[in-house]
Enzyme design. Structure first.
Site, PDB file in Angstrom:
ATOM      1  N   CYS A 109      -2.996  -8.649  17.812  1.00 40.34           N
ATOM      2  CA  CYS A 109      -4.246  -8.893  17.075  1.00 40.34           C
ATOM      3  C   CYS A 109      -5.492  -8.289  17.724  1.00 40.34           C
ATOM      4  O   CYS A 109      -6.300  -7.652  17.039  1.00 40.34           O
ATOM      5  CB  CYS A 109      -4.495 -10.397  16.938  1.00 40.34           C
ATOM      6  SG  CYS A 109      -3.029 -11.371  16.667  1.00 40.34           S
TER       7      CYS A 109
ATOM      8  N   HIS B 208     -26.965 -15.156  -3.426  1.00 42.35           N
ATOM      9  CA  HIS B 208     -27.181 -13.922  -4.173  1.00 42.35           C
ATOM     10  C   HIS B 208     -28.069 -12.952  -3.390  1.00 42.35           C
ATOM     11  O   HIS B 208     -29.039 -13.394  -2.776  1.00 42.35           O
ATOM     12  CB  HIS B 208     -27.855 -14.261  -5.504  1.00 42.35           C
ATOM     13  CG  HIS B 208     -28.022 -13.083  -6.390  1.00 42.35           C
ATOM     14  ND1 HIS B 208     -26.953 -12.472  -7.013  1.00 42.35           N
ATOM     15  CD2 HIS B 208     -29.126 -12.383  -6.736  1.00 42.35           C
ATOM     16  CE1 HIS B 208     -27.412 -11.451  -7.728  1.00 42.35           C
ATOM     17  NE2 HIS B 208     -28.709 -11.374  -7.572  1.00 42.35           N
TER      18      HIS B 208
ATOM     19  N   TYR C  82       2.387  -6.317   6.960  1.00 43.82           N
ATOM     20  CA  TYR C  82       1.083  -6.385   7.634  1.00 43.82           C
ATOM     21  C   TYR C  82       0.869  -5.180   8.572  1.00 43.82           C
ATOM     22  O   TYR C  82      -0.155  -4.507   8.518  1.00 43.82           O
ATOM     23  CB  TYR C  82       1.050  -7.600   8.577  1.00 43.82           C
ATOM     24  CG  TYR C  82       0.786  -8.957   8.025  1.00 43.82           C
ATOM     25  CD1 TYR C  82      -0.470  -9.518   8.118  1.00 43.82           C
ATOM     26  CD2 TYR C  82       1.806  -9.722   7.482  1.00 43.82           C
ATOM     27  CE1 TYR C  82      -0.710 -10.819   7.681  1.00 43.82           C
ATOM     28  CE2 TYR C  82       1.580 -11.010   7.041  1.00 43.82           C
ATOM     29  CZ  TYR C  82       0.307 -11.557   7.145  1.00 43.82           C
ATOM     30  OH  TYR C  82       0.082 -12.832   6.722  1.00 43.82           O
TER      31      TYR C  82
ATOM     32  N   GLU D 107      -1.797  -2.179   8.049  1.00 44.19           N
ATOM     33  CA  GLU D 107      -2.975  -2.159   8.924  1.00 44.19           C
ATOM     34  C   GLU D 107      -3.036  -0.855   9.723  1.00 44.19           C
ATOM     35  O   GLU D 107      -4.096  -0.219   9.800  1.00 44.19           O
ATOM     36  CB  GLU D 107      -2.932  -3.362   9.882  1.00 44.19           C
ATOM     37  CG  GLU D 107      -3.167  -4.679   9.162  1.00 44.19           C
ATOM     38  CD  GLU D 107      -3.213  -5.899  10.075  1.00 44.19           C
ATOM     39  OE1 GLU D 107      -3.695  -6.947   9.621  1.00 44.19           O
ATOM     40  OE2 GLU D 107      -2.760  -5.823  11.227  1.00 44.19           O
TER      41      GLU D 107
ATOM     42  N   GLU E 164     -20.194 -14.445  -4.072  1.00 40.04           N
ATOM     43  CA  GLU E 164     -20.793 -15.375  -5.041  1.00 40.04           C
ATOM     44  C   GLU E 164     -19.934 -15.460  -6.303  1.00 40.04           C
ATOM     45  O   GLU E 164     -19.982 -16.447  -7.037  1.00 40.04           O
ATOM     46  CB  GLU E 164     -22.237 -14.975  -5.389  1.00 40.04           C
ATOM     47  CG  GLU E 164     -22.388 -13.685  -6.149  1.00 40.04           C
ATOM     48  CD  GLU E 164     -23.864 -13.367  -6.463  1.00 40.04           C
ATOM     49  OE1 GLU E 164     -24.503 -14.182  -7.136  1.00 40.04           O
ATOM     50  OE2 GLU E 164     -24.354 -12.313  -6.023  1.00 40.04           O
TER      51      GLU E 164
ATOM     52  N   LYS F 131      -5.439  -4.383  18.103  1.00 47.51           N
ATOM     53  CA  LYS F 131      -5.406  -3.892  16.709  1.00 47.51           C
ATOM     54  C   LYS F 131      -6.779  -3.995  16.065  1.00 47.51           C
ATOM     55  O   LYS F 131      -7.274  -3.046  15.459  1.00 47.51           O
ATOM     56  CB  LYS F 131      -4.342  -4.691  15.934  1.00 47.51           C
ATOM     57  CG  LYS F 131      -4.127  -4.355  14.485  1.00 47.51           C
ATOM     58  CD  LYS F 131      -5.064  -5.004  13.505  1.00 47.51           C
ATOM     59  CE  LYS F 131      -5.204  -6.495  13.567  1.00 47.51           C
ATOM     60  NZ  LYS F 131      -4.100  -7.271  13.000  1.00 47.51           N
TER      61      LYS F 131
ATOM     62  N   CYS G 268      -0.573 -11.338  20.999  1.00 47.49           N
ATOM     63  CA  CYS G 268      -1.882 -11.316  20.334  1.00 47.49           C
ATOM     64  C   CYS G 268      -2.924 -10.593  21.185  1.00 47.49           C
ATOM     65  O   CYS G 268      -3.629  -9.715  20.705  1.00 47.49           O
ATOM     66  CB  CYS G 268      -2.339 -12.747  20.041  1.00 47.49           C
ATOM     67  SG  CYS G 268      -4.025 -12.819  19.458  1.00 47.49           S
TER      68      CYS G 268
HETATM   69  P1  NDP Z   1       6.835  -7.769   7.883  1.00 44.32           P
HETATM   70  O1  NDP Z   1       8.084  -8.560   7.875  1.00 44.32           O
HETATM   71  O2  NDP Z   1       5.591  -8.298   7.309  1.00 44.32           O
HETATM   72  O3  NDP Z   1       7.108  -6.356   7.213  1.00 44.32           O
HETATM   73  C1  NDP Z   1       8.229  -5.581   7.543  1.00 44.32           C
HETATM   74  C2  NDP Z   1       8.264  -4.412   6.586  1.00 44.32           C
HETATM   75  O4  NDP Z   1       9.307  -3.523   6.957  1.00 44.32           O
HETATM   76  C3  NDP Z   1       8.542  -4.854   5.153  1.00 44.32           C
HETATM   77  O5  NDP Z   1       7.766  -4.048   4.316  1.00 44.32           O
HETATM   78  C4  NDP Z   1      10.032  -4.570   4.993  1.00 44.32           C
HETATM   79  O6  NDP Z   1      10.386  -4.256   3.680  1.00 44.32           O
HETATM   80  C5  NDP Z   1      10.171  -3.328   5.851  1.00 44.32           C
HETATM   81  N1  NDP Z   1      11.514  -3.156   6.390  1.00 44.32           N
HETATM   82  C6  NDP Z   1      12.297  -4.068   7.022  1.00 44.32           C
HETATM   83  N2  NDP Z   1      13.466  -3.525   7.397  1.00 44.32           N
HETATM   84  C7  NDP Z   1      13.438  -2.238   6.995  1.00 44.32           C
HETATM   85  C8  NDP Z   1      14.359  -1.152   7.073  1.00 44.32           C
HETATM   86  N3  NDP Z   1      15.549  -1.287   7.635  1.00 44.32           N
HETATM   87  N4  NDP Z   1      13.982   0.023   6.554  1.00 44.32           N
HETATM   88  C9  NDP Z   1      12.772   0.176   5.965  1.00 44.32           C
HETATM   89  N5  NDP Z   1      11.873  -0.805   5.843  1.00 44.32           N
HETATM   90  C10 NDP Z   1      12.194  -2.000   6.354  1.00 44.32           C
HETATM   91  O7  NDP Z   1       6.675  -7.379   9.410  1.00 44.32           O
HETATM   92  P2  NDP Z   1       5.487  -6.788  10.228  1.00 44.32           P
HETATM   93  O8  NDP Z   1       6.177  -6.157  11.372  1.00 44.32           O
HETATM   94  O9  NDP Z   1       4.555  -5.977   9.424  1.00 44.32           O
HETATM   95  O10 NDP Z   1       4.703  -8.082  10.702  1.00 44.32           O
HETATM   96  C11 NDP Z   1       5.408  -9.140  11.370  1.00 44.32           C
HETATM   97  C12 NDP Z   1       4.622 -10.410  11.297  1.00 44.32           C
HETATM   98  O11 NDP Z   1       3.538 -10.323  12.179  1.00 44.32           O
HETATM   99  C13 NDP Z   1       3.997 -10.721   9.941  1.00 44.32           C
HETATM  100  O12 NDP Z   1       4.859 -11.378   9.091  1.00 44.32           O
HETATM  101  C14 NDP Z   1       2.819 -11.567  10.321  1.00 44.32           C
HETATM  102  O13 NDP Z   1       3.252 -12.901  10.371  1.00 44.32           O
HETATM  103  C15 NDP Z   1       2.455 -11.076  11.697  1.00 44.32           C
HETATM  104  N6  NDP Z   1       1.242 -10.229  11.656  1.00 44.32           N
HETATM  105  C16 NDP Z   1       0.091 -10.753  11.184  1.00 44.32           C
HETATM  106  C17 NDP Z   1      -1.059  -9.992  11.122  1.00 44.32           C
HETATM  107  C18 NDP Z   1      -2.306 -10.583  10.585  1.00 44.32           C
HETATM  108  O14 NDP Z   1      -2.404 -11.809  10.484  1.00 44.32           O
HETATM  109  N7  NDP Z   1      -3.302  -9.782  10.206  1.00 44.32           N
HETATM  110  C19 NDP Z   1      -1.068  -8.606  11.568  1.00 44.32           C
HETATM  111  C20 NDP Z   1       0.197  -8.144  12.026  1.00 44.32           C
HETATM  112  C21 NDP Z   1       1.298  -8.930  12.069  1.00 44.32           C
HETATM  113  P3  NDP Z   1      10.677  -5.396   2.573  1.00 44.32           P
HETATM  114  O15 NDP Z   1       9.351  -5.841   2.060  1.00 44.32           O
HETATM  115  O16 NDP Z   1      11.467  -4.672   1.547  1.00 44.32           O
HETATM  116  O17 NDP Z   1      11.447  -6.470   3.260  1.00 44.32           O
END
Ligand code: NDP
Length: 452
Positions: free
Chosen positions: A47, A435, A178, A182, A440, A50, A42
């Site tokens: 976080c 407002h 995410y 982002e 709101e 980022k 983080c």
């Molecule tokens: P996520 O699991 O959210 O997303 C992974 C993405 O990669 C999905 O879209 C998935 O597709 C895709 N993917 C997975 N494997 C492959 C592959 N082999 N080829 C192509 N695409 C693939 O992971 P993130 O890394 O984005 O984030 C991890 C975690 O970190 C989040 O779940 C969250 O808990 C935390 N996080 C929170 C944030 C916040 O609170 N603002 C910010 C950043 C991270 P598919 O949908 O098809 O599975």
């Protein structure tokens, strides 16, 4: 049996540091080992940096809007090295803060890798062995590259972004979660030509359909080139960049390719084979509702358990662990109705059930409005925001709240209080509107848009 410590924590991220500090404050003797930088994902590579990049990337649009409001302003170019120097200065400061927090709480910390030699013994990389009554594993997770038929190590992962020597001119981001969304917004805002390949039909799978649809539309209109049903079929180094063949046909060269394709728990090579700790199919350490593993002296919290991978959740798991183990007050971790935000541009804030998930569960009324916010509409921009409440027909309880808007993260924190308290739609409506604001609308939506 006498132990060197009452508690030894492996991992100096948000969850581990909080558990160590709170246990020590209650009188426990506590040691902690961190192999990288204190603060963990983080603070050091997630976080915090980022969010600072989100701020940096938002000024281009803000200055454009200021000009339309009547200001004379010329933003000029973004100096990545200037931002990066300040960013790393801030991360050094925060790392120091974390070390001081531990020092001042009386926690002994070791900046080296620790593994588990037996259910009560830690082996440090330097060879030192330490005994502890309880061991807490808080080693977090790490980004993973896809395992495909091309060399995915040619691409970077989110950890690498903050150390890029120069800002690329173009970037392909792979993934639709995410991190992918982002960073697509951040890079686009910083002036990088940004393309996103997501293998599914719509980005941000699992979130409310209407909300993610609006985020996708706004990202596109802000300039992110989103390709859905798209993945990397092949990639090679070419012309100082990376040639990529998309599964959906196109071939293009990008300066950088970022794989934001998920994260995996850091449970490997921890010495778990010397214990009865169980590891699940996705590499997660299996724990019960008190974060206890199958080895009674060993607990685990945070991303290494792959429950809800968010910093505030890891912190709460750490606090509940201390309450359970050191204060004699067994406290299960409450993972229900956790608000969260995705710091895209615009942001999405969400708590509770999506419309789709709620509909599977019971009959619902959906109150939803989407409109051009005053600030941008005034200068002729087409930006839209959205506010949605998903309400139980039977109980009138608000089951879910979804906001897509600038500062939705701030709004959902407050709406989350009401939803967590089990507020009904009628109770939302009893609150007088502030407002003129965007939020709101949350207390003024009179007629359901849909019932199902
Ligand atoms: P996520 O699991 O959210 O997303 C992974 C993405 O990669 C999905 O879209 C998935 O597709 C895709 N993917 C997975 N494997 C492959 C592959 N082999 N080829 C192509 N695409 C693939 O992971 P993130 O890394 O984005 O984030 C991890 C975690 O970190 C989040 O779940 C969250 O808990 C935390 N996080 C929170 C944030 C916040 O609170 N603002 C910010 C950043 C991270 P598919 O949908 O098809 O599975």
């Amino acid at each position: 049996m006498a132990f060197d410590y009452d508690l030894f924590v492996i991992g100096g991220g948000s969850g581990g540091v909080r558990a160590a500090r709170v246990a020590a404050a209650g009188g426990a003797t506590v040691g902690l080992a961190e192999e990288s930088r204190m603060g963990g994902t983080c603070v050091i590579r997630g976080c915090v940096p980022k969010k600072l990049m989100v701020f940096a990337s938002s000024y281009r649009a803000s200055v454009g809007e200021a000009v339309d409001y009547g200001w004379s302003a010329d933003l000029g170019d973004f100096e990545w090295s200037k931002f990066q120097t300040r960013l790393h200065g801030e991360l050094d400061r925060l790392e120091n803060v974390y070390q001081n927090l531990l020092k001042n709480s009386g926690v002994d910390y070791f900046l080296e890798r620790a593994t588990i030699a037996d259910p009560h013994t830690i082996a440090l990389a330097s060879g030192k062995k330490i005994s502890a009554k309880h061991i807490l594993i808080a080693t977090g997770g790490r980004p993973v590259r896809p395992e495909e038929n091309f060399d995915a190590s040619l691409g970077i992962v989110s950890d690498d972004i903050f150390n890029l020597e120069t800002l690329p001119k173009s970037m392909l981001i792979v993934g639709g979660g995410y991190i992918a969304c982002e960073f697509a917004c951040i890079m686009n805002g910083l002036g990088v030509e940004t393309t996103l390949y997501y293998r599914g039909a719509q980005i941000l799978r699992g979130f409310d359909d209407e909300a993610r649809g609006l985020v996708a539309d706004q990202m596109k209109s802000n300039g992110v080139d989103i390709h859905t049903g798209a993945n990397v079929l092949d990639m090679k180094e070419q012309d100082g960049g990376y040639w990529v063949k998309g599964s959906h046909g196109p071939e293009a060269v990008f300066d950088k390719v970022l794989f934001a394709t998920g994260r995996t728990p850091n449970s490997d090579n921890l010495g778990l084979e010397n214990t009865s700790v169980e590891v699940g199919r996705r590499g997660e350490i299996v724990v019960d509702e008190y974060s206890q593993t199958a080895q009674p002296s060993i607990y685990a919290i945070g991303d290494v358990t792959n429950r809800v991978n968010l910093t505030p959740v890891a912190i709460r798991e750490g606090m509940a662990f201390v309450e359970t183990v050191f204060n004699g007050n067994p406290t299960p971790v409450d993972h229900d109705l956790i608000p969260s935000a995705i710091f895209t541009q615009p942001e999405m804030g969400t708590v509770g059930l999506s419309e789709e998930d709620a509909r599977e569960q019971e009959p619902i009324d959906v109150y939803c409005t989407s409109f051009k916010p005053m600030q941008q509409s005034f200068i002729g921009r087409d930006d839209r925001v959205m506010m949605k409440l998903v309400v139980s027909q039977k109980t009138d309880v608000v089951l879910g709240c979804h906001i897509v808007a600038p500062a939705a993260g701030e709004m959902i924190q407050l709406a989350g209080i009401a939803v967590k308290m089990g507020a009904t739609k009628a109770q939302f409506d009893q609150v007088c509107a502030v407002h003129p604001t965007m939020s709101e609308e949350l207390v003024t939506m009179k007629t359901p848009m849909r019932s199902a």
